[in-house]
Design a protein around this motif. Structure first.
Motif, PDB file in Angstrom:
ATOM      1  N   THR A1278      39.480  63.170  -1.280  1.00 30.00           N
ATOM      2  CA  THR A1278      39.892  62.316  -0.151  1.00 30.00           C
ATOM      3  C   THR A1278      40.496  61.045  -0.719  1.00 30.00           C
ATOM      4  O   THR A1278      39.791  60.239  -1.321  1.00 30.00           O
ATOM      5  CB  THR A1278      38.684  61.972   0.734  1.00 30.00           C
ATOM      6  OG1 THR A1278      38.053  63.175   1.150  1.00 30.00           O
ATOM      7  CG2 THR A1278      39.106  61.165   1.947  1.00 30.00           C
ATOM      8  N   ARG A1279      41.817  60.935  -0.537  1.00 30.38           N
ATOM      9  CA  ARG A1279      42.491  59.794  -1.127  1.00 30.38           C
ATOM     10  C   ARG A1279      42.899  58.819   0.003  1.00 30.38           C
ATOM     11  O   ARG A1279      43.544  59.229   0.977  1.00 30.38           O
ATOM     12  CB  ARG A1279      43.714  60.250  -1.911  1.00 30.38           C
ATOM     13  CG  ARG A1279      44.353  59.110  -2.716  1.00 30.38           C
ATOM     14  CD  ARG A1279      45.469  59.588  -3.634  1.00 30.38           C
ATOM     15  NE  ARG A1279      46.628  60.057  -2.924  1.00 30.38           N
ATOM     16  CZ  ARG A1279      46.998  61.311  -2.835  1.00 30.38           C
ATOM     17  NH1 ARG A1279      46.267  62.243  -3.431  1.00 30.38           N
ATOM     18  NH2 ARG A1279      48.067  61.663  -2.167  1.00 30.38           N
ATOM     19  N   VAL A1280      42.530  57.539  -0.146  1.00 33.25           N
ATOM     20  CA  VAL A1280      42.853  56.497   0.841  1.00 33.25           C
ATOM     21  C   VAL A1280      43.857  55.549   0.216  1.00 33.25           C
ATOM     22  O   VAL A1280      43.620  55.051  -0.884  1.00 33.25           O
ATOM     23  CB  VAL A1280      41.593  55.723   1.257  1.00 33.25           C
ATOM     24  CG1 VAL A1280      41.959  54.614   2.223  1.00 33.25           C
ATOM     25  CG2 VAL A1280      40.579  56.641   1.872  1.00 33.25           C
ATOM     26  N   THR A1281      44.945  55.349   0.972  1.00 34.04           N
ATOM     27  CA  THR A1281      45.974  54.427   0.449  1.00 34.04           C
ATOM     28  C   THR A1281      46.397  53.451   1.559  1.00 34.04           C
ATOM     29  O   THR A1281      46.294  53.739   2.764  1.00 34.04           O
ATOM     30  CB  THR A1281      47.215  55.212  -0.035  1.00 34.04           C
ATOM     31  OG1 THR A1281      47.783  55.926   1.059  1.00 34.04           O
ATOM     32  CG2 THR A1281      46.839  56.181  -1.144  1.00 34.04           C
ATOM     33  N   PHE A1282      46.909  52.312   1.115  1.00 36.35           N
ATOM     34  CA  PHE A1282      47.437  51.272   2.029  1.00 36.35           C
ATOM     35  C   PHE A1282      48.598  50.616   1.330  1.00 36.35           C
ATOM     36  O   PHE A1282      48.411  49.812   0.425  1.00 36.35           O
ATOM     37  CB  PHE A1282      46.347  50.253   2.373  1.00 36.35           C
ATOM     38  CG  PHE A1282      46.791  49.210   3.383  1.00 36.35           C
ATOM     39  CD1 PHE A1282      47.591  49.567   4.477  1.00 36.35           C
ATOM     40  CD2 PHE A1282      46.448  47.870   3.229  1.00 36.35           C
ATOM     41  CE1 PHE A1282      47.983  48.619   5.390  1.00 36.35           C
ATOM     42  CE2 PHE A1282      46.836  46.923   4.148  1.00 36.35           C
ATOM     43  CZ  PHE A1282      47.622  47.291   5.251  1.00 36.35           C
ATOM     44  N   ASP A1283      49.801  51.000   1.697  1.00 35.99           N
ATOM     45  CA  ASP A1283      50.986  50.589   0.964  1.00 35.99           C
ATOM     46  C   ASP A1283      51.711  49.469   1.711  1.00 35.99           C
ATOM     47  O   ASP A1283      52.030  49.597   2.910  1.00 35.99           O
ATOM     48  CB  ASP A1283      51.947  51.790   0.784  1.00 35.99           C
ATOM     49  CG  ASP A1283      51.321  52.904  -0.045  1.00 35.99           C
ATOM     50  OD1 ASP A1283      50.454  52.570  -0.862  1.00 35.99           O
ATOM     51  OD2 ASP A1283      51.669  54.064   0.212  1.00 35.99           O
ATOM     52  N   GLY A1284      52.015  48.421   0.999  1.00 39.64           N
ATOM     53  CA  GLY A1284      52.861  47.339   1.512  1.00 39.64           C
ATOM     54  C   GLY A1284      52.269  46.613   2.709  1.00 39.64           C
ATOM     55  O   GLY A1284      53.003  45.962   3.469  1.00 39.64           O
ATOM     56  N   GLY A1285      50.979  46.751   2.871  1.00 38.11           N
ATOM     57  CA  GLY A1285      50.369  46.075   4.018  1.00 38.11           C
ATOM     58  C   GLY A1285      50.855  46.611   5.338  1.00 38.11           C
ATOM     59  O   GLY A1285      50.669  45.975   6.384  1.00 38.11           O
ATOM     60  N   LYS A1286      51.462  47.829   5.332  1.00 38.93           N
ATOM     61  CA  LYS A1286      52.054  48.340   6.548  1.00 38.93           C
ATOM     62  C   LYS A1286      51.671  49.776   6.823  1.00 38.93           C
ATOM     63  O   LYS A1286      51.439  50.140   7.976  1.00 38.93           O
ATOM     64  CB  LYS A1286      53.568  48.201   6.450  1.00 38.93           C
ATOM     65  CG  LYS A1286      54.327  48.560   7.722  1.00 38.93           C
ATOM     66  CD  LYS A1286      55.814  48.288   7.548  1.00 38.93           C
ATOM     67  CE  LYS A1286      56.581  48.599   8.820  1.00 38.93           C
ATOM     68  NZ  LYS A1286      58.020  48.371   8.699  1.00 38.93           N
ATOM     69  N   PHE A1287      51.603  50.621   5.737  1.00 42.82           N
ATOM     70  CA  PHE A1287      51.340  52.047   5.925  1.00 42.82           C
ATOM     71  C   PHE A1287      49.983  52.378   5.349  1.00 42.82           C
ATOM     72  O   PHE A1287      49.719  52.142   4.171  1.00 42.82           O
ATOM     73  CB  PHE A1287      52.417  52.890   5.244  1.00 42.82           C
ATOM     74  CG  PHE A1287      53.810  52.561   5.721  1.00 42.82           C
ATOM     75  CD1 PHE A1287      54.236  53.003   6.969  1.00 42.82           C
ATOM     76  CD2 PHE A1287      54.677  51.807   4.938  1.00 42.82           C
ATOM     77  CE1 PHE A1287      55.511  52.697   7.394  1.00 42.82           C
ATOM     78  CE2 PHE A1287      55.950  51.498   5.387  1.00 42.82           C
ATOM     79  CZ  PHE A1287      56.376  51.937   6.623  1.00 42.82           C
ATOM     80  N   ALA A1288      49.130  52.902   6.218  1.00 40.07           N
ATOM     81  CA  ALA A1288      47.791  53.325   5.793  1.00 40.07           C
ATOM     82  C   ALA A1288      47.700  54.829   5.945  1.00 40.07           C
ATOM     83  O   ALA A1288      48.184  55.382   6.938  1.00 40.07           O
ATOM     84  CB  ALA A1288      46.736  52.622   6.639  1.00 40.07           C
ATOM     85  N   SER A1289      47.073  55.498   4.917  1.00 38.16           N
ATOM     86  CA  SER A1289      46.992  56.970   4.989  1.00 38.16           C
ATOM     87  C   SER A1289      45.665  57.438   4.408  1.00 38.16           C
ATOM     88  O   SER A1289      45.060  56.769   3.569  1.00 38.16           O
ATOM     89  CB  SER A1289      48.165  57.604   4.244  1.00 38.16           C
ATOM     90  OG  SER A1289      48.143  57.231   2.879  1.00 38.16           O
ATOM     91  N   LEU A1290      45.255  58.577   4.944  1.00 34.30           N
ATOM     92  CA  LEU A1290      44.061  59.282   4.449  1.00 34.30           C
ATOM     93  C   LEU A1290      44.492  60.726   4.184  1.00 34.30           C
ATOM     94  O   LEU A1290      44.879  61.437   5.133  1.00 34.30           O
ATOM     95  CB  LEU A1290      42.930  59.225   5.488  1.00 34.30           C
ATOM     96  CG  LEU A1290      41.715  60.090   5.182  1.00 34.30           C
ATOM     97  CD1 LEU A1290      41.018  59.622   3.904  1.00 34.30           C
ATOM     98  CD2 LEU A1290      40.746  60.055   6.362  1.00 34.30           C
ATOM     99  N   VAL A1291      44.454  61.137   2.883  1.00 31.54           N
ATOM    100  CA  VAL A1291      44.894  62.490   2.497  1.00 31.54           C
ATOM    101  C   VAL A1291      43.681  63.268   1.998  1.00 31.54           C
ATOM    102  O   VAL A1291      42.970  62.787   1.095  1.00 31.54           O
ATOM    103  CB  VAL A1291      45.989  62.452   1.404  1.00 31.54           C
ATOM    104  CG1 VAL A1291      46.390  63.862   1.028  1.00 31.54           C
ATOM    105  CG2 VAL A1291      47.182  61.630   1.903  1.00 31.54           C
ATOM    106  N   ILE A1292      43.427  64.451   2.619  1.00 33.42           N
ATOM    107  CA  ILE A1292      42.325  65.336   2.210  1.00 33.42           C
ATOM    108  C   ILE A1292      42.963  66.582   1.606  1.00 33.42           C
ATOM    109  O   ILE A1292      43.691  67.302   2.310  1.00 33.42           O
ATOM    110  CB  ILE A1292      41.441  65.718   3.396  1.00 33.42           C
ATOM    111  CG1 ILE A1292      40.886  64.439   4.104  1.00 33.42           C
ATOM    112  CG2 ILE A1292      40.285  66.602   2.946  1.00 33.42           C
ATOM    113  CD1 ILE A1292      40.118  64.732   5.356  1.00 33.42           C
TER     114      ILE A1292
END
Length: 1415
Positions: A1278-1292
């Motif tokens: 489960t990878r959690v990312t938050f790019d550029g203070g704009k795009f948040a994602s949760l990848v399983i």
């Protein structure tokens, strides 16, 4: 003094003087008085006798002796006369040597004196004492008057407060003795003094004879006669003038001897001899006249009298009689005697009270009586035409259970005959009347049965005829049902009414009454009396002369109109009713009965030349019913008793010059008047008049004073010029006036008037006045005339004024007077400027009956002036009228119109266009006769009825008309109508050319087209607009001549409009609604009505003024419905809102701040919705505080609403604005998910799941992922990312069933955040895809967070934000709650105004508070 002594005194006294001396004349007059003096006048005679003889013997003897003795000096004669008067007994002087003439004269005097010497001595002593006292009193009075006059002359200009020079003194007196309080007061103006007893005003009238208030020569006194103990009090005199008030007080104490009763006589008080009332001397003065009353009213008969001596505790004995029956005091009869009057009061009149009333007063010489008739007429009937009430209800044959009630029937003159009577009884002790008979009884008696022994009853009767029931009679006397051994029996058993009375004769009596006699009926049948009816000749209706049966066959009918002619009839009355009417009497005019005239009076001397005297006199007060046409004058020397005739031929004027008189001689005159009935009694002898030539330079007296036009507040006095003019011609006159009984005359004219009349104004109504006239010439003012007779300022009842008019038939200008009274000998005497007109060619006088007319022959400006008329032989009927130039011109115009008649027109010739295009020419006359003729002339050619035109007239309405069927250009021209009606004629023209004709032709063509249009379906009223209460505009039209197949279509700018509800033409009215009216509704609207017979179109252009009128109509309704201004706070500022039925920007709406108009700007934004108008203050400051006004104008009225944004209201609103502004800022910048996440995810295992979204916030928010409320950490799976203070994602990666669950993301910064849930379902390969289960996304409210450093990500799962973490919306915020997350990637700012379909979440309209309270 007896007559023998009087004769002796006169014999002596007459012998002492010459026959021509004035004293001889006075002596003879006194002697004649002594011969006729009555016992009543003896006191007055003795007083006169004493005064005269006291002066006589002190002065006449001196004159006699001086005139006959030439050898004695004047001083010696006076000394001897004085010595003779001073002696107690008269002694004949010692004889001295005298001439033969002196001796003879002395012997004559001595002889005459000796006859009554003893009597003279006694009387002279008594008279000398009385005369001396009187002279001293007069001297004192004269001296006091002189001193007072001098004092007033000195001080009259100096204002002064009232001041008591002599104050009141206290008194202590015995009971039944009089006491006198007096004081002297001064002041300028002269003070008015009022008396008080213990502070209560003293009213002498409240206790006649008790108090007497006097004011003589500045000495004010209060006399209390025959004091009683209750008179003990403090008395005060209060003097008042315009500068102030002064008071003087004194105590009166009345004592009663110890042990004495009310009636004891004190030894110190002279005993008053008891006087019986019948010993009083009573003389009647004002007597009650013939009187008229009405049933139910009250009346008072009063007779004033003089009582000698006047003793308050011993009034005269007075008895009142009605028809010779003695009356006794009761509830219905009230009597009183005292205070100089005897009165009888009838408080509740009934016809039973009618009759001859007699007052009988017992005096020491017998009785004094006076009688007069009282008439009582019926009250208003209970129903129109109902009879009068019966009368004289009495019970006969009284028994234990039975009584016979009888009564007298009422008189029926113009009413329907009486058909019967109802008898009512009233038992004493009850409160209701019970009707005794069920059916009316036809005769005037009825046996009443069913009485109870020992009970008392009253009875009354009501008459019945075809019109209704009368008022009840007066109730009978009380009757007790007992077994009486004997009671009064009703006499008479003869059946039927009496026969009719015989011949009726009416004769003259007075100027307002007639004496009627008749023959008794042949068959009396127990007659009760008679009813007499009268009728004016020429009238149809009779009137009742009496209302109670009169027993005798003669009757005096009073209250008639003087000069009118009447006839009379009589009916007999008994128990069975009224007889047939007698035959009518012969007509008789109401005139006084013929008699000789009364004596003339007021003989006055007008001039004398030494050998003749001119005298004048006044007419007799009573002419005797015919004109006085003769006067006879007698004369005599003042010292003789023999009268000599002056004229053998009658004198017609009231003035005569008596010739052949001796100069220096005194003469007396008397005058006798005569008429057609004979010569009356002579007048009283005039005062002695000396025949000596008048040589004074001033004129003599005016004479023959008379009055005209006597009214309530004015009159005209007239007089004749003096006979003696003096040394020069008379240039004018002064008129003096005084109230009757007063000697203070007032000169009415400041400058002498040259004419011999004067109009006097400002009189008091009902007051009597006397007048005198003084003539003026170049040498001064002459003698005053003899005083006029007293005249009362009161108009004669029924007085009418002169009427000016024009004869409707001849056109003559006239003045006319209808006299309110007249007699056979009366004449109308017309005057111009109070000079008799006589035979004058300019006027003609005609008299008919009671009316006299003065007709002008050829009236012009010479006829202007004041015209008056006097009716002779009346009580002063007269009137005047001033003919002015304007009034004469008006009457001359009317006279010309009558003599040169024209047919008067209400409307001249005119035209009107009728339907079908016909044109009607018409005029209307005021009046037309059936014989009228006329003709129409068009362009100088007469036209008649025929094809294309119809001519007619209507006499009733006065209309003459011509109708042209087809009006074309050929009908242009001039139209004239000529009318002849008897002697009158007229014509009227109408010019119909040019623009006037074109307008008429256009209207005719339009009406023809209209007629054709109306043959099919058409609009009876074209399109117009109305506005409903909810401000919906309705285009309305009314249709006519439609059927089911008729259709109506709507169009706007030629595009058809299909309304939701199809128009129903059969209803007669169709409407097109225009809701939410605004500028978008501009355009041309059209309604088309059609069927197989044709079509009609109506067009309505909504633009320009029509559009403005509609907006004004909407504004009128909206403005009236507007609520008060309410305050609404927003994040942008403070908003004032006004709710109304409808609002549009096109309405004339003005916002004002402190009376200054507000224009819409970035600072002040003005707008509205369909439901409200608002004005928003953006970013408010203290400058925006103040009074705000919104005005809505509807073109006629301005509707105003106000709000005061200052003080606490502004403070609260500003705080709310700041709070909302902060909340809006936080909402705008909080962290949030703006897009990219699904609600539900279904995925097969081994697949990779990527949940990616876009987030936003300022500052950049923190992002946290959760699974089943446990924070998700970033791993390889489960990878959690938050790019550029704009795009948040949760990848399983490679999901497994264990990855199923509820995932959520929490985006948050310091202003708040958002929590979004996603439901993930993982299924194995080959399994059925599960049904998706939606998650429940939650949105966190925007919560303000204090600025802090970003919190580090939490390592533990974060639970769902609780309610405590999300503050509830404040009541102050009227903005909507937070909305669900928008799917748009960009946040949308909220509009400052909600859309029309969304209700603004503002406080309710009735809330007046600018901001709601905090919770």
């Amino acid at each position: 003094m007896d007559l023998t002594n009087v004769g002796s005194i006169f014999t002596v006294a007459v012998g002492l003087v010459s026959r021509s001396s004035p004293f001889s004349i006075s002596l003879r007059n006194l002697f004649m008085m002594s011969l006729s003096v009555s016992s009543e006048n003896r006191m007055e005679y003795r007083w006169k006798m004493g005064n005269f003889l006291g002066n006589f013997f002190e002065s006449v003897l001196q004159e006699q002796l001086l005139s006959k003795s030439s050898s004695k000096s004047v001083s010696q004669a006076q000394a001897q006369a004085t010595e003779a008067m001073a002696e107690q007994a008269y002694t004949i002087p010692v004889f001295r040597q005298r001439t033969a003439e002196e001796t003879e004269e002395y012997q004559r005097v001595s002889k005459n004196v000796g006859k009554g010497l003893a009597v003279i001595q006694e009387e002279l002593q008594r008279m000398r004492i009385a005369t001396k006292a009187q002279v001293e009193s007069l001297e004192i009075q004269k001296e006091v008057k002189g001193m007072m006059r001098k004092r007033v002359d000195l001080l009259e200009e100096i204002p002064k407060l009232p001041d008591f020079l002599v104050a009141l003194r206290p008194h202590t007196v015995w009971e039944k003795t009089p006491v006198k309080l007096f004081c002297t007061v001064e002041g300028n103006p002269r003070p008015i003094v009022k008396w008080y007893k213990d502070g209560v005003p003293v009213d002498p009238l409240s206790a006649p004879g008790k108090y007497k208030i006097e004011n003589k020569y500045g000495v004010h006194s209060l006399i209390v006669s025959r004091c009683v103990v209750s008179d003990t009090a403090e008395y005060s005199a209060v003097a008042t003038n315009q500068h102030g008030t002064a008071t003087s007080k004194a105590k009166i104490i009345v004592k009663r001897p110890a042990g004495a009763g009310e009636s004891c006589q004190l030894g110190l008080v002279p005993h008053l001899t008891e006087i019986h009332a019948s010993k009083l001397d009573v003389s009647l003065l004002d007597r009650f006249p013939v009187s008229f009353g009405v049933e139910g009213n009250s009346i008072r008969l009063v007779c004033t009298m003089v009582v000698v001596p006047d003793l308050p505790n011993i009034p005269p004995i007075a008895q009142w009689y009605r028809d010779d029956k003695l009356l006794k005091p009761s509830k219905l009869v009230e009597m009183s005697v005292g205070g100089g009057a005897a009165s009888l009061t009838l408080p509740h009149l009934a016809k039973d009270d009618e009759g001859l009333y007699t007052l009988r007063i017992f005096t020491k010489d017998g009785t004094a009586e006076h009688s007069a008739y009282l008439f009582v007429s019926d009250a208003a009937p209970s129903a129109p035409g109902a009879p009068g009430a019966p009368m004289s209800v009495k019970a006969y044959d009284v028994n234990s259970d039975y009584v016979l009630v009888a009564w007298k029937p009422p008189n029926t003159v113009n009413e329907a005959p009486i058909t019967g009577y109802f008898v009512d009884r009233f038992e004493a002790g009850t409160d209701t009347w019970v009707q005794c008979n069920d059916a009316p009884v036809k005769i005037c008696k009825y046996p009443v049965h069913g009485l109870r022994v020992g009970h008392s009853y009253y009875f009354r009767v009501r008459a019945v005829n075809s019109s209704g029931i009368s008022r009840p009679s007066r109730k009978s006397d009380k009757v007790t049902a007992l077994d009486a051994a004997e009671s009064e029996r009703l006499q008479g058993t003869d059946e039927g009414v009496p026969s009719a009375p015989g011949h009726v004769v009416a004769t003259r009596n007075t100027k307002s009454s007639v004496f009627v006699q008749w023959e008794a009926p042949k068959h009396l049948k127990h007659l009760m009396g008679y009813y007499i009816d009268g009728r004016v000749v020429g009238a149809k209706e009779w009137f009742a002369c009496n209302h109670k049966p009169f027993k005798h066959t003669r009757f005096v009918v009073h209250g008639l109109i003087p000069g009118e002619t009447y006839v009379f009839r009589v009916q007999a009355v008994n128990l069975f009713g009224l007889s047939e009417e007698s035959q009518e009497s012969s007509p008789i005019a109401v005139e006084p009965a013929l008699a000789t005239p009364s004596a003339p009076f007021g003989i006055t001397m007008l001039s004398s030349d030494g050998s003749s005297i001119t005298v004048a006199w006044k007419s007799p007060k009573h002419c005797g019913g015919s004109k006085v046409n003769a006067y006879y004058i007698d004369k005599r020397d003042a010292d003789t008793l023999v009268w000599k005739e002056v004229n053998l031929n009658a004198v017609t004027e009231r003035m005569c010059t008596v010739e052949n008189l001796k100069e220096g001689t005194f003469y007396e005159f008397r005058v006798t008047a005569g008429n057609m009935a004979g010569v009356g009694l002579p007048s009283a002898a005039s005062i002695p008049m000396k025949c000596e030539a008048w040589t004074m330079e001033e004129p003599g007296p005016a004479y023959d004073l008379s009055f005209s036009e006597v009214r309530s507040h004015s009159l005209v006095i007239l007089w004749r010029a003096p006979i003696y003019t003096g040394a020069s011609a008379v240039t004018g006159y002064f008129v003096d006036m005084a109230k009757k009984g007063s000697s203070e005359f007032v000169t009415l004219n400041q400058e002498a008037v040259s004419h011999r009349y004067l109009q006097v104004t400002g009189l008091e109504e009902g007051e009597s006045y006397v007048f005198r006239v003084r003539a003026v010439n170049a040498h001064g003012v002459g003698k005053p005339s003899q005083l006029s007779e007293p005249v009362c300022a009161k108009a004669i009842p029924g007085t009418k004024e002169i009427v000016a008019g024009v004869d409707e038939e001849t056109g003559d200008v006239f003045l006319s007077l209808e006299a309110c009274e007249i007699c056979e000998t009366s004449k109308f005497v017309w005057s111009k400027n109070y000079k008799p007109i006589g035979d004058c060619p300019r006027v003609a006088v005609t008299t008919k009956g009671r009316t006299s007319r003065l007709t002008f022959t050829n009236p012009d400006k010479d006829d202007l002036g004041k015209y008056s008329v006097i009716v002779t032989d009346t009580d002063g009927v007269s009137a005047s009228h001033t003919l002015t130039e304007d009034a004469l011109n008006t009457m001359l115009e009317l006279s010309y119109a009558i003599r040169h008649p024209i047919v008067p027109l209400k409307h001249g010739l005119n035209y009107e266009v009728l339907e079908k295009g016909h044109v009607r020419f018409w005029l209307q006359a005021v009046k037309l006769s059936p014989s009228v003729s006329y003709r129409f002339i068009v362009n100088d050619k007469e036209v008649t009825s025929g094809e294309g035109q119809k001519i007619s007239h209507d006499v009733a309405t006065g209309i003459i008309q011509m109708t042209v069927d087809h009006f074309t250009r050929a009908n242009e021209g001039t139209y004239t109508v000529q009318i002849h009606d008897g002697k009158a004629k007229t014509q009227s023209s109408l010019v119909l050319v040019g623009d006037v004709f074109k307008a008429a032709l256009k209207e005719a063509e339009f009406q023809r087209k209209e007629h054709i249009r109306k043959q099919g379906p058409h609009f009876s009223e074209y399109l117009y607009f109305t506005v409903t209460e909810d401000c919906t505009v309705m285009l309305v039209c009314k249709v006519a001549n439609v059927k089911k197949e008729s259709t109506l279509h709507w169009y706007k700018d030629d595009e058809e409009i299909v309304p939701d509800t199809p128009p129903n033409v059969m209803s007669g009215s169709c409407a097109l609604p225009l809701p939410l009216f605004s500028r978008k509704d501009h355009g041309v609207y059209k309604a088309v009505l059609s069927d197989d017979r044709g079509k009609d179109t109506s067009v309505f252009d909504i633009s320009g003024k029509v559009f403005d009128d509609i907006i004004n109509a909407i504004a009128q309704i909206a403005g009236a419905s507007a609520s008060e201004l309410v305050l609404q706070c927003t994040p942008e500022g403070i908003r004032l809102q006004c709710y109304m039925n409808y609002y549009t920007e096109e309405m004339k709406t003005v916002w004002k701040h402190k009376e200054s108009k507000i224009a819409s700007s970035e600072k002040m934004r003005i707008g509205g919705t369909a439901e409200m108008a608002w004005m928003q203050i953006c970013d408010p400051s203290d400058k925006e505080k103040g009074h705000y006004t919104m005005e809505i104008s509807d073109g006629v009225k301005t509707h105003t609403r106000t709000f005061d944004l200052s003080g606490q209201a502004y403070t609260d609103a500003y705080e709310e604005y700041l709070r909302l502004k902060a909340a809006a800022f936080a909402e705008k910048n909080r962290g949030r998910v703006v897009g990219g996440l699904p609600d539900v995810v279904t995925i097969m295992e081994e697949k990779s799941l990527s949940l990616t979204c876009t987030v936003w916030g300022e500052p950049t928010p923190e992002v946290t992922w959760f699974k089943n409320e446990q924070e998700v950490a970033s791993t390889e799976h489960t990878r959690v990312t938050f790019d550029g203070g704009k795009f948040a994602s949760l990848v399983i990666n490679k999901v497994t069933p264990e990855d199923s669950g509820k995932y959520s993301i929490n985006v948050r910064n310091k202003y708040g955040g958002e929590f979004v849930e996603i439901t993930v379902s993982v299924y194995r390969h080959g399994e059925k895809i599960p049904e998706p289960k939606l998650g429940q996304p939650k949105a966190a409210a925007a919560t303000p967070v204090p600025p802090k450093s970003p919190a580090p990500p939490s390592k533990t799962p974060t639970p769902t934000p609780s309610k405590a973490q999300t503050p509830a919306p404040s009541m102050k915020s009227p903005t909507p709650a937070s909305t669900p997350i928008s799917k748009s990637p960009t946040p949308t700012p909220k509009s400052p105004t909600p859309p029309r379909s969304v209700k603004s979440p503002t406080p309710p309209r009735f809330m007046k508070s600018p901001t709601p309270p905090r919770k």
